[in-house]
Write a protein that holds these residues in place. Structure first.
Motif, mmCIF file in Angstrom:
data_model
loop_
_atom_site.group_PDB
_atom_site.id
_atom_site.type_symbol
_atom_site.label_atom_id
_atom_site.label_comp_id
_atom_site.label_asym_id
_atom_site.label_seq_id
_atom_site.Cartn_x
_atom_site.Cartn_y
_atom_site.Cartn_z
ATOM 1 N N GLY A 34 0.787 -1.223 0.000
ATOM 2 C CA GLY A 34 0.000 0.000 0.000
ATOM 3 C C GLY A 34 0.821 1.275 0.000
ATOM 4 N N VAL A 35 1.988 1.229 -0.664
ATOM 5 C CA VAL A 35 2.851 2.406 -0.741
ATOM 6 C C VAL A 35 2.973 2.853 -2.198
ATOM 7 C CG1 VAL A 35 4.132 1.880 1.369
ATOM 8 C CG2 VAL A 35 4.900 0.908 -0.816
ATOM 9 N N ASP A 36 3.658 3.969 -2.400
ATOM 10 C CA ASP A 36 3.804 4.543 -3.741
ATOM 11 C C ASP A 36 5.281 4.745 -4.046
ATOM 12 O OD1 ASP A 36 3.803 6.028 -6.088
ATOM 13 O OD2 ASP A 36 3.170 7.883 -5.114
ATOM 14 N N THR A 37 5.930 3.704 -4.573
ATOM 15 C CA THR A 37 7.342 3.820 -4.952
ATOM 16 C C THR A 37 7.555 3.515 -6.430
ATOM 17 O OG1 THR A 37 7.902 1.489 -4.465
ATOM 18 C CG2 THR A 37 7.993 3.055 -2.623
ATOM 19 N N LYS A 95 11.450 8.074 -3.681
ATOM 20 C CA LYS A 95 10.188 7.781 -2.995
ATOM 21 C C LYS A 95 10.372 6.841 -1.805
ATOM 22 C CE LYS A 95 7.246 8.385 -7.103
ATOM 23 N NZ LYS A 95 6.182 7.749 -7.937
ATOM 24 N N GLY A 96 11.595 6.367 -1.593
ATOM 25 C CA GLY A 96 11.885 5.648 -0.357
ATOM 26 C C GLY A 96 11.812 4.140 -0.403
ATOM 27 N N ARG A 97 11.752 3.536 -1.584
ATOM 28 C CA ARG A 97 11.656 2.071 -1.612
ATOM 29 C C ARG A 97 12.870 1.425 -0.940
ATOM 30 N NH1 ARG A 97 10.925 -0.830 -7.254
ATOM 31 N NH2 ARG A 97 8.887 0.211 -7.170
ATOM 32 N N GLY A 98 14.054 1.957 -1.211
ATOM 33 C CA GLY A 98 15.253 1.406 -0.590
ATOM 34 C C GLY A 98 15.214 1.492 0.923
ATOM 35 N N LEU A 99 14.645 2.569 1.460
ATOM 36 C CA LEU A 99 14.530 2.740 2.910
ATOM 37 C C LEU A 99 13.634 1.665 3.515
ATOM 38 C CD1 LEU A 99 13.941 6.605 3.076
ATOM 39 C CD2 LEU A 99 16.120 5.371 3.203
ATOM 40 N N ASN A 126 5.251 7.298 2.531
ATOM 41 C CA ASN A 126 5.452 5.852 2.422
ATOM 42 C C ASN A 126 5.987 5.255 3.717
ATOM 43 O OD1 ASN A 126 4.571 5.519 -0.254
ATOM 44 N ND2 ASN A 126 6.578 6.070 -1.081
ATOM 45 N N VAL A 127 6.902 5.965 4.351
ATOM 46 C CA VAL A 127 7.461 5.485 5.622
ATOM 47 C C VAL A 127 6.361 5.405 6.674
ATOM 48 C CG1 VAL A 127 8.985 6.104 7.540
ATOM 49 C CG2 VAL A 127 9.827 6.239 5.182
ATOM 50 N N ALA A 128 5.490 6.412 6.725
ATOM 51 C CA ALA A 128 4.401 6.406 7.701
ATOM 52 C C ALA A 128 3.467 5.218 7.474
ATOM 53 C CB ALA A 128 3.622 7.716 7.617
ATOM 54 N N GLN A 129 3.121 4.956 6.210
ATOM 55 C CA GLN A 129 2.253 3.827 5.883
ATOM 56 C C GLN A 129 2.931 2.505 6.224
ATOM 57 O OE1 GLN A 129 -0.730 3.067 4.989
ATOM 58 N NE2 GLN A 129 -0.400 0.928 4.381
ATOM 59 N N TRP A 130 4.181 2.385 5.881
ATOM 60 C CA TRP A 130 4.971 1.165 6.097
ATOM 61 C C TRP A 130 5.073 0.834 7.581
ATOM 62 C CZ3 TRP A 130 7.273 -2.623 3.243
ATOM 63 C CH2 TRP A 130 8.409 -3.261 3.731
ATOM 64 N N THR A 131 5.428 1.821 8.377
ATOM 65 C CA THR A 131 5.613 1.575 9.814
ATOM 66 C C THR A 131 4.275 1.304 10.499
ATOM 67 O OG1 THR A 131 5.624 3.973 10.187
ATOM 68 C CG2 THR A 131 7.751 2.910 9.957
ATOM 69 N N ALA A 132 3.226 2.010 10.071
ATOM 70 C CA ALA A 132 1.907 1.789 10.679
ATOM 71 C C ALA A 132 1.396 0.385 10.380
ATOM 72 C CB ALA A 132 0.919 2.834 10.172
ATOM 73 N N SER A 133 1.555 -0.065 9.132
ATOM 74 C CA SER A 133 1.060 -1.396 8.770
ATOM 75 C C SER A 133 1.841 -2.490 9.480
ATOM 76 C CB SER A 133 1.130 -1.592 7.253
ATOM 77 O OG SER A 133 2.469 -1.547 6.785
ATOM 78 N N LEU A 143 10.910 -3.362 12.780
ATOM 79 C CA LEU A 143 11.644 -2.611 11.769
ATOM 80 C C LEU A 143 12.697 -1.719 12.409
ATOM 81 C CD1 LEU A 143 8.639 -1.352 9.585
ATOM 82 C CD2 LEU A 143 10.136 -3.300 9.090
ATOM 83 N N ALA A 144 13.742 -1.424 11.633
ATOM 84 C CA ALA A 144 14.691 -0.397 12.047
ATOM 85 C C ALA A 144 14.009 0.965 11.945
ATOM 86 C CB ALA A 144 15.926 -0.429 11.151
ATOM 87 N N PRO A 145 14.312 1.902 12.830
ATOM 88 C CA PRO A 145 13.723 3.244 12.723
ATOM 89 C C PRO A 145 14.153 3.926 11.424
ATOM 90 C CG PRO A 145 15.454 3.203 14.389
ATOM 91 C CD PRO A 145 15.214 1.784 13.991
ATOM 92 N N ILE A 146 13.243 4.679 10.806
ATOM 93 C CA ILE A 146 13.492 5.323 9.516
ATOM 94 C C ILE A 146 13.303 6.832 9.649
ATOM 95 C CG2 ILE A 146 12.947 5.333 7.050
ATOM 96 C CD1 ILE A 146 11.432 2.711 7.459
ATOM 97 N N GLU A 147 14.206 7.581 9.024
ATOM 98 C CA GLU A 147 14.103 9.044 8.973
ATOM 99 C C GLU A 147 14.350 9.503 7.542
ATOM 100 O OE1 GLU A 147 15.894 13.021 11.247
ATOM 101 O OE2 GLU A 147 17.029 11.146 11.278
#
Length: 274
Positions: A34-37, A95-99, A126-133, A143-147
């Protein structure tokens, strides 16, 4: 000579100038999470008014299977420290896919540096969606923390931890040379005779689509640990074939030329002064 007799040759087009904007197809990674990369954003659509706009390449998300294989290959080089001591830094994170992929590993932290405001905003979403899911799934691994930082990579202050730097050919050689100079300057300063006796942090570099590997090969402080083709998974190759089909000047080979390097700072005098 009359002006009408002048025949000026058109400027030579570089590979990046032949790319066309494409928002589709949607990569299976995005469909699953559910992300956009997805999509391909040519350099002409990434201009920010920065002096280094001339050397930007394009946005295209790294194949998840290639990044995972390259991280695993890096771990086989026996880095000096456990992965939990390393900060993973994606230069030109797009768009953060690598992150997102890197955060599946037990890095100390995952950081994305992106100059383009629109791409940085998408990456943050994308990071917000990824971490929430992942937080909502009790079976999902931690997960490792992402910034995500909207910043010029040449202004970035590298952390005082061990670093695994990731580049998916975000810019051409002139900017890469400046980045390497900044890395050498910062890490050498930390190991100078006037610094505290603490250990200088280690830095390794993963490079996908390593078109400027020669720039790293010429640098005396970087040692090549790996150079070769890394294959995509069948799923990623199918998605790549579909995405690249719209680019007449390009095709998908199902792999990427990748390289791994290790930085060694200049030796400095830590002896007694008198």
């Amino acid at each position: 000579m009359p002006q009408s007799s002048l025949h000026l040759a058109p400027p030579r087009k570089r590979p990046r100038d032949l790319l066309k904007l494409a928002r589709f197809p949607i990569h299976p990674f995005d469909q699953m999470h559910g992300v956009d990369t997805s999509g391909l954003v040519p350099a002409a659509h990434l201009l920010t008014g920065h002096p280094n706009d001339e050397h930007v390449t394009a946005y295209y998300g790294v194949a998840p299977s290639i990044l995972r294989t390259l991280i695993d290959t890096w771990r086989e080089t026996i880095p000096p420290h456990p992965i939990s001591r390393y900060t993973f830094i994606d230069i030109g994170a797009g768009k953060g896919r690598g992150l997102l992929v890197a955060s599946e590993y037990r890095f100390r932290k995952v950081v994305g540096i992106e100059l383009n405001p629109a791409l940085a905003a998408i990456a943050s979403s994308n990071v917000a969606q990824w971490t929430a899911s992942h937080a909502a799934d009790i079976t999902a691994p931690r997960l490792a923390p992402i910034e995500v930082l909207e910043q010029d990579a040449l202004d970035f202050e590298f952390p005082r931890t061990s670093v695994l730097l990731f580049l998916f050919h975000p810019f051409e050689a002139p900017v890469l040379e400046s980045l390497l100079q900044r890395i050498e300057s910062q890490l050498t300063a930390r190991s100078s005779a006037n610094s505290p006796p603490a250990r200088t942090p280690d830095l390794d570099l993963l490079y996908v689509n390593a078109e400027c590997a020669h720039t790293l090969d010429r640098h005396p402080r970087f040692t090549q640990l790996f150079l070769g083709k890394v294959a995509m998974s069948p799923e990623d190759h199918a998605a790549d074939l579909e995405a690249i089909a719209a680019q007449k000047e390009y095709g998908s080979t199902g792999d990427e030329e990748c390289a791994i390097y290790r930085f060694t700072p200049r030796k400095t005098n830590h002896g007694l002064h008198g």
